[in-house]
Design an enzyme around this catalytic site. Structure first.
Site, PDB file in Angstrom:
ATOM      1  N   GLU A  43     -40.616 -54.655  37.223  1.00 21.68           N
ATOM      2  CA  GLU A  43     -39.345 -53.949  37.048  1.00 21.68           C
ATOM      3  C   GLU A  43     -38.603 -54.473  35.820  1.00 21.68           C
ATOM      4  OE1 GLU A  43     -35.319 -53.188  39.800  1.00 21.68           O
ATOM      5  OE2 GLU A  43     -36.831 -54.657  40.394  1.00 21.68           O
ATOM      6  N   LYS A 121     -35.128 -45.358  39.467  1.00 23.47           N
ATOM      7  CA  LYS A 121     -34.986 -46.033  40.763  1.00 23.47           C
ATOM      8  C   LYS A 121     -33.917 -45.351  41.607  1.00 23.47           C
ATOM      9  CE  LYS A 121     -34.282 -50.799  42.484  1.00 23.47           C
ATOM     10  NZ  LYS A 121     -34.051 -52.192  42.025  1.00 23.47           N
ATOM     11  N   CYS A 157     -39.052 -51.500  43.311  1.00 20.57           N
ATOM     12  CA  CYS A 157     -38.466 -52.558  44.129  1.00 20.57           C
ATOM     13  C   CYS A 157     -37.740 -52.051  45.382  1.00 20.57           C
ATOM     14  CB  CYS A 157     -37.546 -53.423  43.274  1.00 20.57           C
ATOM     15  SG  CYS A 157     -37.292 -55.097  43.940  1.00 20.57           S
ATOM     16  N   SER A 183     -37.918 -59.430  42.166  1.00 23.92           N
ATOM     17  CA  SER A 183     -37.306 -59.870  43.422  1.00 23.92           C
ATOM     18  C   SER A 183     -37.122 -61.377  43.388  1.00 23.92           C
ATOM     19  CB  SER A 183     -38.221 -59.467  44.592  1.00 23.92           C
ATOM     20  OG  SER A 183     -37.726 -59.949  45.820  1.00 23.92           O
ATOM     21  N   LYS A 529     -13.422 -76.249  41.861  1.00 24.63           N
ATOM     22  CA  LYS A 529     -14.435 -77.105  41.239  1.00 24.63           C
ATOM     23  C   LYS A 529     -15.722 -76.330  40.990  1.00 24.63           C
ATOM     24  CE  LYS A 529     -13.181 -81.744  42.871  1.00 24.63           C
ATOM     25  NZ  LYS A 529     -13.686 -82.959  43.558  1.00 24.63           N
TER      26      LYS A 529
END
Length: 565
Positions: A43, A121, A157, A183, A529
């Site tokens: 992909e 897709k 996918c 993936s 943080k």
């Protein structure tokens, strides 16, 4: 009738359109020479996955379209060869299944210099690290093409995780499903993929081939392990994980007229334990981040503790000993055994090792602040000064020699804020930021028992693994002075942060309410943080990165009674 197909399980670089195109052309020629007449690329292989907001730039998608056309022209002389290329498109490749003015996650079918079809897709994921609805419009069509007497249904996918795209391909005459993928890896993902694809093959009664990407891209890693399944879900071929290469499978038509893969047990990579795959993911993540971004090597602070020891072992496996430098920076509170163990480990791995004391620098900082701190006892301010001195020294070496600083903080520390901004958080890449502390210990033990890259057995001195963890920023300090025991802390973090369980659910599982509420509070107040932490490798289904998007400023408190008006 037989049809040999190939999968280009390759490591592409985001934005390197010329380099990615060359890899595809070279793979196509190699596959054709070995008798294959169908090549599947992963992909978005032209662009690299994921190109993120590059997809929003018209010049980028236009360049990708041009690269696809260039591949078609470069392969015009390969007779009967069909190549499927994954790419974004802004619509300049006109097709009956792609709206001209929309941007799509697409794949084009190329044969003898022509683009026969471009498929968009249909199912766009928008969860975990995926943002595809930000960039693409869902496709509406199907794509079934013929090669070597076999009708192939093309899916991209996420399409294969839903019923309709595969069913439409079968209704369109597909005899086999070809699924191209990018993936991202996390622990357990390989088995999940195979199980879901086996369900899909059985549901439509068609064999399925799964072509997957390999390589590291910023915080995500792709593990390859491409495979082919029979219509009943049985595995006919599976490539090695975390290994780049061209892999093959063979289709044949049975006397009854159906199509299936020729099962070859030797073509099925043997199963590997979770620790081996996790180690490979971390090694590949470091190697590609350093290599693709052009750093000459890596540098890290080696403290004699477990976290920096694990990072050093990963870095050497990824880059080789000649590209890794370790620096020990002792303070007045550094134990003698920390010096001894750090020297021992550096010697075992053969890396350059230096010691730069921060004692005098620390005293200079305290002298400079003496009037301001007058009348106040030493506390975390002085502890953090030590960490920031070390961070400054490492960044100075990085600036002078070009090596990237690898930070050594783990997920348990990042979750609870047991880390210092501009101190141990200072650096360019956070190798183990998605490993809970208990996983750090387990992986250190695994590495000491295995030598997967031939850089040396048992690189981590046993005492580093067995001694109580300590930041060594004050006398006789241990992590458990400030945090719950790591087995308890990590159990809560796995449930609360990774699996989104509520506080009451966690307490019902046997954890103390006060500890659970304290951990939840620490997670909540330390978001600021984490926003300033370097990018690091994602190896779980939920990491502190794109998977975790919480506001810094928020009054929401999940603890009991906190939300009552």
């Amino acid at each position: 009738m037989t049809l040999k197909l190939a999968i280009a399980q390759l490591n592409f670089v985001v934005g390197d359109l010329a380099g990615n195109a060359k890899k595809i052309v070279d793979a196509a020629r190699q596959a054709h020479a070995q008798g294959a007449r169908l090549l599947l690329t992963p992909e978005l292989s032209i662009a690299g996955y994921a190109a993120e907001d590059l997809f929003l730039r018209p010049a980028f998608t236009e360049a990708c379209d041009d690269a696809v056309k260039g591949i078609a022209g470069a392969l015009a002389d390969l007779k009967d060869m069909v190549v499927v290329v994954g790419h974004p498109t802004g619509g300049s490749l006109r097709s009956r299944s792609v709206a001209v003015q929309m941007r799509h996650n697409a794949a084009s079918v190329i044969k003898e210099g022509r683009i026969l079809e471009t498929y968009a897709k249909r199912e766009l994921p928008n969860y975990q690290v995926f943002d595809e609805r930000r960039y693409f419009t869902p496709g509406q069509g199907t794509c079934v093409f013929e090669v070597g007497g076999v009708s192939v249904g093309l899916l991209i996918c996420e399409d294969a995780w839903f019923d309709q795209p595969a069913e439409l391909a079968r209704e369109g005459g597909a005899e086999v499903l070809a699924v191209i993928n990018a993936s991202p890896y996390h622990v357990g993902k390989e088995g999940e993929r195979i199980a879901r694809m086996a369900d899909r093959a059985r549901a439509v009664g068609l064999p399925l081939v799964y072509a997957h990407l390999v390589g590291g891209q910023d915080e995500v890693v792709f593990d390859g392990a491409s495979f082919a399944l029979q219509a009943d879900g049985a595995t006919a071929m599976q490539a090695q994980s975390f290994r780049e290469g061209l892999v093959f499978a063979q289709l044949e038509r049975t006397p009854r007229g159906s199509v299936g893969f020729v099962a070859e047990p030797a073509a099925i990579a043997p199963p590997r334990d979770a620790e081996a795959q996790l180690w490979d993911a971390l090694v590949l993540g470091v190697r590609d981040y350093v290599g693709k971004n052009g750093f000459p090597g890596a540098i890290l602070g080696l403290s004699g503790g477990i976290d920096s020891a694990l990072v050093l072992a990963i870095a050497v496996d990824a880059l080789g000993k000649d590209k890794v430098r370790a620096v020990m920076m002792p303070s007045p509170y550094t134990a003698d055994i920390s010096w001894i163990d750090a020297r021992d480990m550096a010697s075992r791995l053969g890396v350059r090792y230096d010691e730069i004391s921060i004692k005098h620098t620390f005293e200079s900082f305290k002298d400079a602040l003496a009037e301001e701190f007058k009348g106040r006892p030493e506390d975390t301010a002085e502890e953090n000064i030590q960490a920031r001195i070390r961070g400054t020294l490492l960044m100075g070496l990085s600036n002078k020699f070009g090596a990237i600083v690898l930070t050594t903080g783990n997920k348990s520390e990042m979750a609870t804020g047991y880390c210092t901004l501009y101190g141990d958080m200072a650096g360019g890449f956070a190798v183990i930021k998605d490993l809970l502390k208990t996983t750090v210990f387990a992986l250190a033990r695994w590495r000491n028992a295995h030598d997967p890259y031939g850089t040396g057995a048992a690189p981590i001195p046993e005492r580093i693994i067995t001694r109580p963890p300590s930041a060594e920023l004050r006398p006789d300090q241990t992590d458990q002075d400030s945090l719950p025991p790591y087995d308890i802390l990590d159990g809560i973090l796995a449930r609360y942060m990774q699996d989104d369980e509520g506080i009451d659910e966690i307490i019902a599982a046997g954890y103390d309410r006060a500890v659970v509420e304290r951990v939840a509070r620490l997670i909540r107040i330390n978001e600021y943080k984490r926003r300033q932490a370097p990018v690091g490798i994602r190896v779980t289904h939920r990491s502190f990165g794109k998977d975790w998007r919480y506001p810094i400023t928020s009054k929401f408190n999940e603890t009991a009674g906190a939300q009552k008006p």
